[in-house]
Scaffold this motif. Structure first.
Motif, PDB file in Angstrom:
ATOM      1  N   THR A 152       0.822  -1.201   0.000  1.00  0.00           N
ATOM      2  CA  THR A 152       0.000   0.000   0.000  1.00  0.00           C
ATOM      3  C   THR A 152       0.859   1.255   0.000  1.00  0.00           C
ATOM      4  OG1 THR A 152      -0.213  -0.181   2.387  1.00  0.00           O
ATOM      5  CG2 THR A 152      -2.004  -1.055   1.077  1.00  0.00           C
ATOM      6  N   LEU A 153       1.629   1.496   1.036  1.00  0.00           N
ATOM      7  CA  LEU A 153       2.395   2.728   1.109  1.00  0.00           C
ATOM      8  C   LEU A 153       3.801   2.498   0.544  1.00  0.00           C
ATOM      9  CD1 LEU A 153       2.232   5.646   2.010  1.00  0.00           C
ATOM     10  CD2 LEU A 153       2.981   4.942   4.268  1.00  0.00           C
TER      11      LEU A 153
ATOM     12  N   ARG B 135       0.165  -5.413   9.317  1.00  0.00           N
ATOM     13  CA  ARG B 135      -0.159  -3.982   9.429  1.00  0.00           C
ATOM     14  C   ARG B 135      -0.772  -3.638  10.780  1.00  0.00           C
ATOM     15  NH1 ARG B 135      -1.978  -4.818   3.789  1.00  0.00           N
ATOM     16  NH2 ARG B 135      -0.279  -4.013   2.523  1.00  0.00           N
TER      17      ARG B 135
ATOM     18  N   TRP C  40      12.568   0.083   5.024  1.00  0.00           N
ATOM     19  CA  TRP C  40      12.354   0.597   3.671  1.00  0.00           C
ATOM     20  C   TRP C  40      13.686   0.937   3.000  1.00  0.00           C
ATOM     21  CZ3 TRP C  40      13.653   5.461   1.813  1.00  0.00           C
ATOM     22  CH2 TRP C  40      13.279   5.699   0.499  1.00  0.00           C
TER      23      TRP C  40
END
Length: 116
Positions: A39-40, A59, A81
């Motif tokens: 999603t992000l 999540r 990330w």
């Protein structure tokens, strides 16, 4: 008949959809963010795929951890990330930055030819 592939570590045959070798336990695919359901930034989906869990569960765990740790989990998320590639064959954002900075220092000086 199921499609088979060989493990890179022990050379035993296993099914192509297997995430781990049933003989030696070696992962067949490295951790990367290019998985379905992102999603992000794709960190939770990548962790869920790597661990064999539901992305929604990861999540929710992230959100609970974010509240309980007063935001420290966000730092861990950003580090994951930065050090996780966006595809199985790609480079992580931090690695691309380090490579770019290294290429700046190793750039050869442009040679200008002077003709008289």
């Amino acid at each position: 008949m199921d499609a088979m592939k060989r493990c890179t570590a022990c050379a035993e045959e296993m099914r192509t959809e297997a995430l781990k070798c049933p003989h030696c336990g070696t992962r067949t695919e490295p951790l990367h963010r290019g998985v379905e359901g992102r999603t992000l930034f794709g960190v939770c989906a990548a962790l869920a795929h790597y661990l064999g869990l539901d992305p929604a569960l990861v999540r929710v765990g992230f959100l609970v951890s974010l509240v309980l740790s007063f935001g420290t989990t966000m730092l861990v998320y950003l580090l994951l990330w930065a050090f996780t590639p966006s595809s199985a064959l790609g480079k992580a954002p931090m690695q691309r930055t380090v490579d770019w900075l290294g290429s700046i220092g190793n750039a050869e000086e442009s040679r200008v030819e002077t003709r008289v």
